[in-house]
Design an enzyme around this catalytic site. Sequence first.
Site, PDB file in Angstrom:
ATOM      1  N   GLU A 114      36.935 -21.892  38.210  1.00  0.00           N
ATOM      2  CA  GLU A 114      37.790 -23.062  38.425  1.00  0.00           C
ATOM      3  C   GLU A 114      38.021 -23.807  37.114  1.00  0.00           C
ATOM      4  OE1 GLU A 114      36.661 -24.315  42.991  1.00  0.00           O
ATOM      5  OE2 GLU A 114      35.109 -24.462  41.450  1.00  0.00           O
ATOM      6  N   GLU A 134      31.160 -18.613  46.374  1.00  0.00           N
ATOM      7  CA  GLU A 134      30.597 -19.751  47.107  1.00  0.00           C
ATOM      8  C   GLU A 134      30.249 -19.442  48.571  1.00  0.00           C
ATOM      9  OE1 GLU A 134      33.014 -21.768  43.801  1.00  0.00           O
ATOM     10  OE2 GLU A 134      33.106 -19.947  45.004  1.00  0.00           O
TER      11      GLU A 134
END
Length: 259
Positions: A114, A134
Amino acid sequence: MTEPRIRLAVEASVATITLARADKLNALDLDMLAELSEILDRVEADSAVRVVILTGEGKAFSAGGDIAAWGGMQAQEFGHHWVRHGHRIFDRLATLRMPVIAAMNGHALGGGLELAGAADIRIAERQAKIGLPETSLGMVPGWSGTQRLVRRFGAQIVRRMVLGGEMFVAEEACVNGLVDLVVDTGEALNAAKDYAARIATRGPAAVEISKLMLSIAGGEDNGAAVEALGSILVAKTGDLKEGVSAFREKRAAEFKGEW
């Protein structure tokens, strides 16, 4: 006094930001987020800087958010103090006035991807692995993995990383548009410096305005980008000079429509 875990070096027109927590694969915690925020403010304010390079120390670009930093947080604290706080800083990186190059010297996972995704250009070393793991922790991407990365890379490739847990080596990532250039191990920073030098030879005003225009097209902070462009335009007009002079001289302005 502890050593900073994010370093800033400015050479000529290029600022290099280095994540310096190699023993933890440059995983980010709250202190590092605060350091990054302060450094971004310093870089933005330095009129000599035309390009920013973001890289990591050691074997990884960044393994993302440090589980030890957020694993014990209560739900509200996690959502506001961790996710929203990190989001603001990553948004800040994405909307810097100058181009940002991510020199991905190693793995970029979760929040690390990210972070790289907030850059304008991504250069990855051949051995780097890239993914959003995640959901394997029962978590979701929280620093714009399902938002900015979808806008920049496309929904399907992000689905494969988030839902299927797929990871890509650099060559695969390049084919899928996640990175722009693949280089040999140890060469990401040099390649980023070469690319930065290429950008720095171009008209700085044109580059900055082009980035604003691209930000609008890419859905990055559209309101601020539009108002920045409008402000730059009117700041050069004769009408603005007349308006400011009239204010200072306490008289009515006589606008002539001067651009």
